[in-house]
Design a protein around this motif. Structure first.
Motif, mmCIF file in Angstrom:
data_model
loop_
_atom_site.group_PDB
_atom_site.id
_atom_site.type_symbol
_atom_site.label_atom_id
_atom_site.label_comp_id
_atom_site.label_asym_id
_atom_site.label_seq_id
_atom_site.Cartn_x
_atom_site.Cartn_y
_atom_site.Cartn_z
ATOM 1 N N MET A 1 0.322 -0.484 0.260
ATOM 2 C CA MET A 1 0.442 -0.053 0.089
ATOM 3 C C MET A 1 0.941 1.153 -0.041
ATOM 4 O O MET A 1 1.918 1.407 0.516
ATOM 5 C CB MET A 1 -0.974 -0.381 1.183
ATOM 6 N N LYS A 2 0.571 1.944 -0.654
ATOM 7 C CA LYS A 2 1.170 3.605 -0.553
ATOM 8 C C LYS A 2 0.552 4.663 0.332
ATOM 9 O O LYS A 2 -0.950 4.805 0.269
ATOM 10 C CB LYS A 2 1.185 4.021 -2.269
ATOM 11 N N ILE A 3 0.909 5.312 1.544
ATOM 12 C CA ILE A 3 0.368 5.848 2.114
ATOM 13 C C ILE A 3 1.438 7.499 2.141
ATOM 14 O O ILE A 3 2.638 7.276 1.468
ATOM 15 C CB ILE A 3 0.775 5.733 3.764
ATOM 16 N N MET A 4 0.430 8.425 1.834
ATOM 17 C CA MET A 4 1.474 9.774 1.919
ATOM 18 C C MET A 4 1.549 10.370 3.219
ATOM 19 O O MET A 4 0.233 10.438 4.015
ATOM 20 C CB MET A 4 1.033 10.971 1.060
ATOM 21 N N PHE A 5 2.619 10.950 3.371
ATOM 22 C CA PHE A 5 3.258 10.822 5.154
ATOM 23 C C PHE A 5 2.916 12.752 4.903
ATOM 24 O O PHE A 5 4.014 13.426 4.584
ATOM 25 C CB PHE A 5 4.525 10.374 5.467
ATOM 26 N N SER A 69 -4.212 8.960 -6.388
ATOM 27 C CA SER A 69 -2.595 8.522 -6.155
ATOM 28 C C SER A 69 -2.175 7.722 -5.120
ATOM 29 O O SER A 69 -1.070 7.025 -5.116
ATOM 30 C CB SER A 69 -1.770 9.279 -6.962
ATOM 31 N N PHE A 70 -2.990 7.733 -3.910
ATOM 32 C CA PHE A 70 -2.761 6.917 -2.789
ATOM 33 C C PHE A 70 -3.408 6.135 -2.191
ATOM 34 O O PHE A 70 -4.964 6.585 -2.749
ATOM 35 C CB PHE A 70 -1.861 8.370 -1.597
ATOM 36 N N ASP A 71 -2.915 5.323 -1.429
ATOM 37 C CA ASP A 71 -4.193 4.858 -0.641
ATOM 38 C C ASP A 71 -5.005 5.120 0.402
ATOM 39 O O ASP A 71 -5.867 5.230 1.220
ATOM 40 C CB ASP A 71 -3.767 3.510 -0.146
ATOM 41 N N GLY A 72 -4.188 6.035 1.262
ATOM 42 C CA GLY A 72 -4.111 6.906 2.365
ATOM 43 C C GLY A 72 -3.787 7.841 2.567
ATOM 44 O O GLY A 72 -1.805 8.110 2.324
ATOM 45 N N GLY A 90 -14.059 12.667 1.005
ATOM 46 C CA GLY A 90 -14.490 11.660 0.796
ATOM 47 C C GLY A 90 -13.099 11.021 -0.385
ATOM 48 O O GLY A 90 -14.333 9.968 -0.926
ATOM 49 N N ARG A 91 -12.461 11.433 -0.844
ATOM 50 C CA ARG A 91 -11.151 10.496 -1.892
ATOM 51 C C ARG A 91 -10.968 8.879 -1.358
ATOM 52 O O ARG A 91 -11.270 8.243 -1.874
ATOM 53 C CB ARG A 91 -10.644 11.457 -2.519
ATOM 54 N N LEU A 92 -10.246 9.393 -0.025
ATOM 55 C CA LEU A 92 -9.459 8.648 0.717
ATOM 56 C C LEU A 92 -9.841 8.045 2.460
ATOM 57 O O LEU A 92 -9.483 9.802 2.345
ATOM 58 C CB LEU A 92 -8.242 7.725 0.019
ATOM 59 N N PRO A 93 -8.478 8.142 3.168
ATOM 60 C CA PRO A 93 -8.870 7.795 4.117
ATOM 61 C C PRO A 93 -7.489 8.881 4.674
ATOM 62 O O PRO A 93 -6.902 8.298 3.749
ATOM 63 C CB PRO A 93 -8.231 6.010 4.833
ATOM 64 N N VAL A 94 -8.096 9.420 5.273
ATOM 65 C CA VAL A 94 -6.933 10.424 5.979
ATOM 66 C C VAL A 94 -7.311 10.671 7.274
ATOM 67 O O VAL A 94 -8.187 10.832 7.476
ATOM 68 C CB VAL A 94 -7.890 12.152 5.456
ATOM 69 N N ILE A 95 -6.250 10.601 7.889
ATOM 70 C CA ILE A 95 -6.389 10.551 9.823
ATOM 71 C C ILE A 95 -5.009 11.416 9.983
ATOM 72 O O ILE A 95 -3.734 11.775 8.907
ATOM 73 C CB ILE A 95 -6.394 9.366 10.428
#
Length: 239
Positions: A1-5, A69-72, A90-95
């Motif tokens: 999976m690809k996560i933006m930090f 372009s990211f999974d979360g 509403g595009r992808l999980p953001v926490i």
């Protein structure tokens, strides 16, 4: 999976990126790809509601540009700047680290403590607790350092945190303590060892690793945390 930090401040983060990668390795899945992004304008640190609001707008811009372009996406600040607004996209999980840390603490403890940066941080934490309805936060204490100063005094910060943990466990009967700043990640192992040596029985929640692991589980289970919003509004934002 690809996560933006996503780094929601403008302070120089180049050296910290390598340290964060090394730190997170023992917590994240082997197949997780962490990609760093940073806002291009705003305040160098977030220590007030004004700074959080302004930088939070830049966070939304970064999430919009990321598309799908990211999974979360993880936003690296304990104030969760822009996180709720990004959920409305509403595009992808953001926490962010705050909500996930308090969720973890609420599962493992009846009485929760937070160690924040300075006295100004106490007001912020009290406000977030009221808005979030987190009644089991019973103790908020400051380490009496700004975000930029925490890094410079590792040994003294560890000892100060140890003393605060002792006081919160004894006086406030907390059994879980959230470190209220993601800049504290570099001393958490030393702090946990000192707590073990001193036989102080509290669980320390380091918010950055906790949040990234939390996000991984969301992605793996195909969970979403979007906040429903009028599609006309979201379409206008995206244009």
């Amino acid at each position: 999976m690809k996560i933006m930090f996503l780094i929601p401040v403008t302070a120089n983060f180049e050296q910290k990126k390598k340290e964060i990668e090394g730190y997170l390795k023992k917590y994240i899945r082997p197949d997780t790809n962490i990609v760093f992004r940073q806002i291009s304008k705003g305040f160098p640190s977030i220590e007030s509601d004004l700074q959080g609001m302004f930088n939070g707008c830049q966070v939304v811009e970064e999430v919009l540009q990321a598309g799908e372009s990211f999974d979360g996406i993880y936003v690296n600040c304990f104030d969760d700047p822009g996180v709720y607004a990004c959920r409305e996209l509403g595009r992808l999980p953001v926490i962010g680290p705050y909500q996930s840390a308090l969720s973890t603490a609420s599962v493992i403890a009846e009485r929760i403590g937070i160690i924040t940066t300075d006295k100004a941080g106490i007001l912020s934490e009290e406000r977030k607790a009221r808005l979030g309805g987190t009644a089991n936060i019973v103790s908020i204490r400051p380490v009496n350092l700004g975000v930029s100063d925490i890094r410079m005094e590792q040994e003294s910060v560890t000892e100060r945190l140890l003393q605060l943990c002792r006081e919160m466990a004894d006086a406030d009967r907390v059994t879980a303590i959230c470190l209220g700043c993601t800049a504290m990640f570099y001393i958490v192992d030393a702090l946990r060892e000192r707590l073990r040596q001193e036989k102080i029985c509290v669980s320390i929640i380091e918010p950055m690793a906790n949040a990234v692991s939390f996000l991984e589980r969301m992605i793996q289970q195909k969970l979403v945390n979007y906040v429903p919003l009028d599609t006309v509004i979201t379409r206008h934002i995206s244009q």
